[in-house]
Each structure stands twice: as structure tokens, then as C-alpha cells.
Design a protein around this motif. Structure first.
Motif, short mmCIF file in Angstrom:
data_model
loop_
_atom_site.label_atom_id
_atom_site.label_comp_id
_atom_site.label_asym_id
_atom_site.label_seq_id
_atom_site.Cartn_x
_atom_site.Cartn_y
_atom_site.Cartn_z
N VAL A 31 0.85 -1.18 0.00
CA VAL A 31 0.00 0.00 0.00
C VAL A 31 0.89 1.24 0.00
O VAL A 31 1.70 1.44 0.90
CB VAL A 31 -0.92 0.02 1.23
N SER A 32 0.73 2.06 -1.04
CA SER A 32 1.54 3.26 -1.19
C SER A 32 0.73 4.48 -0.75
O SER A 32 -0.13 4.96 -1.47
CB SER A 32 1.97 3.41 -2.65
N ALA A 33 1.01 4.95 0.47
CA ALA A 33 0.32 6.12 0.99
C ALA A 33 0.86 7.38 0.31
O ALA A 33 1.87 7.34 -0.39
CB ALA A 33 0.50 6.22 2.49
N ARG A 34 0.17 8.50 0.52
CA ARG A 34 0.62 9.77 -0.07
C ARG A 34 2.10 10.00 0.24
O ARG A 34 2.57 9.75 1.35
CB ARG A 34 -0.22 10.92 0.47
N HIS A 35 2.83 10.48 -0.75
CA HIS A 35 4.26 10.74 -0.57
C HIS A 35 4.74 11.67 -1.67
O HIS A 35 4.00 11.99 -2.60
CB HIS A 35 5.07 9.44 -0.57
N CYS A 36 6.00 12.07 -1.57
CA CYS A 36 6.55 12.93 -2.61
C CYS A 36 8.00 12.57 -2.90
O CYS A 36 8.71 12.00 -2.06
CB CYS A 36 6.44 14.41 -2.23
N HIS A 37 8.40 12.87 -4.12
CA HIS A 37 9.79 12.78 -4.57
C HIS A 37 10.21 14.21 -4.87
O HIS A 37 9.45 14.96 -5.51
CB HIS A 37 9.91 11.93 -5.82
N VAL A 38 11.38 14.60 -4.46
CA VAL A 38 11.80 16.00 -4.67
C VAL A 38 13.15 16.06 -5.37
O VAL A 38 14.01 15.18 -5.19
CB VAL A 38 11.87 16.79 -3.34
N SER A 39 13.32 17.10 -6.15
CA SER A 39 14.63 17.37 -6.77
C SER A 39 15.54 17.98 -5.72
O SER A 39 15.08 18.51 -4.70
CB SER A 39 14.47 18.32 -7.95
N GLN A 40 16.84 17.93 -5.96
CA GLN A 40 17.79 18.49 -5.00
C GLN A 40 17.59 19.99 -4.85
O GLN A 40 17.64 20.53 -3.73
CB GLN A 40 19.22 18.19 -5.43
#
Length: 217
Positions: A31-40
Motif C-alpha cells: 500500500v503506497s500512501a501519499r508521498h513525494c519525490h523531490v529534486s535536489q
């Protein structure tokens, strides 16, 4: 040995073979809950110059981890706090939410494959050192299965192919338009969001069965 004893042994062997076949052709789910990937560069706006993500826990996919860091995401109608950042830092910033999350935020993100953010919904990110507005980057991630080339060959599917997945249990469901993603960097695992998990009572111990053109793979 009498016939009854022989029949019992045969039934045990058949049961074991059936369980092994089912295990071989099932897909573990997460189960993939809300999340984020960010740039440096965005990370530094949110957390400060030269900031580096710190690892909280490894994820199932090799090289990926849940960071200790989290942010608040803000939409026209509301906000969501403590949205986990997943590392390592990426070349672009992407936020993944469920449909239920999007209603609370007051936005209409498109259903997209992870990484496809062109023309997606805008979102504001707030960190301890700053905030920034992204004109695109918010999506609802398409349900997908990570697998190795060997897994793909075993199941008879290819990268980019669409299948269905049957989930048995107390609340059986069939999930359609499930995207196959193949890479030697992956580990076999299907990702669903929290809305899908709630609908099918899916947990990290649930497995699914692949179906293509009406046939179980």
C-alpha cells in the motif's frame, strides 16, 4: 499401505503442489500512501542550502528509502501535513496522492504513470525553511506492478503492458488497468494507493493474481 492412507498422501501432495503454484504465480502487494519525490534544488528551498535527505527506513524497491523528512502540501481547499519524502532525490519533484486526498486539497490531479507529470495538477509544498509553488507535479499514481525481466518472462508479460489483478479475501476485488513496469532494478511487487487498499481490505500481506485477456497468468 491401505487405500485410505494412499489417498491421504496423494491429497497432501496435491495440496502442496497447488500452494506452490499459487505462490509462484501470485504478486505481493504494498500500500503506497501519499508521498513525494523531490529534486535536489527543491529540497534546498524547503530544508536549506546543501540539505541532504536522511534515511528512516529502506523500501522494498532496491536503493529506495523513506526519509525522515516530511513536508506539508497545500491546495486551494485544504492541506495535508507530514507527507513523507522518498529518497534519493530525483531530477524532478512529484507528489502522489489518492483521490480522497485530492478532494481534501481541492485539486483534480490526473491519473498518471509515475514520472509523467507534464500538464499535471499544481501544488504548493511547505518545508521548515521555505515553500514553493509547483505549477505541475501532483498526480494520482496509476496502479502498477514492478518486476524484473525474469518475472516478466515467467508471467508472460512485457513492460508497459496492461493487465487485471484479482485479489481474494474478505472483500474480493479485481483491479483493472494495472501497468506492468519491468527493470532489472526492480523487485516483484504491486503498488496500490490507500483508496484501493481500503476498497479491497488490502494489506502488506495481501497477494494478487494476474489476469490477461480473461486468463490467469
Amino acid at each position: 499401505m491401505n487405500n485410505k492412507a494412499i489417498q491421504t498422501i496423494v491429497e497432501e501432495v496435491m495440496s502442496r503442489l497447488s500452494q506452490e503454484t499459487e505462490k509462484k504465480h501470485s504478486v505481493p502487494m504494498a500500500v503506497s500512501a501519499r508521498h513525494c519525490h523531490v529534486s535536489q534544488s527543491d529540497l534546498e528551498v524547503l530544508f536549506g542550502e546543501d540539505y541532504k535527505l536522511t534515511k528512516k527506513a529502506d523500501l522494498s524497491q532496491p536503493g529506495q528509502f523513506a526519509a525522515n523528512e516530511s513536508i506539508t502540501i497545500v491546495g486551494p481547499r485544504g492541506s495535508l501535513e507530514k507527507v513523507r519524502i522518498l529518497g534519493p532525490a530525483r531530477t524532478m519533484t512529484q507528489v502522489e496522492v489518492s483521490r480522497t486526498d485530492s478532494i481534501k486539497l481541492g485539486v483534480k490531479p490526473p491519473l498518471r504513470e509515475s514520472g509523467d507529470i507534464n500538464g499535471s495538477a499544481p501544488i504548493t509544498l511547505v518545508g521548515p525553511k521555505g515553500s514553493l509553488y509547483k505549477k505541475e507535479g501532483l498526480i494520482i499514481a496509476q496502479t502498477h506492478i514492478h518486476m524484473t525481466p525474469e518475472d516478466a518472462q515467467s508471467f508472460g508479460v512485457g513492460n508497459g503492458e496492461i493487465v487485471e489483478v484479482k485479489v481474494d479475501g474478505d472483500r474480493p476485488v479485481t483491479l483493472g488497468k494495472v501497468l506492468i513496469r519491468v527493470s532489472s532494478r526492480y523487485k516483484l511487487e504491486m503498488h496500490v494507493d490507500t483508496d484501493e487498499a481500503n476498497a479491497g481490505l488490502i494489506t502488506g500481506k495481501t497477494t494478487g493474481t494476474l489476469v490477461k485477456n480473461g486468463e490467469i497468468l
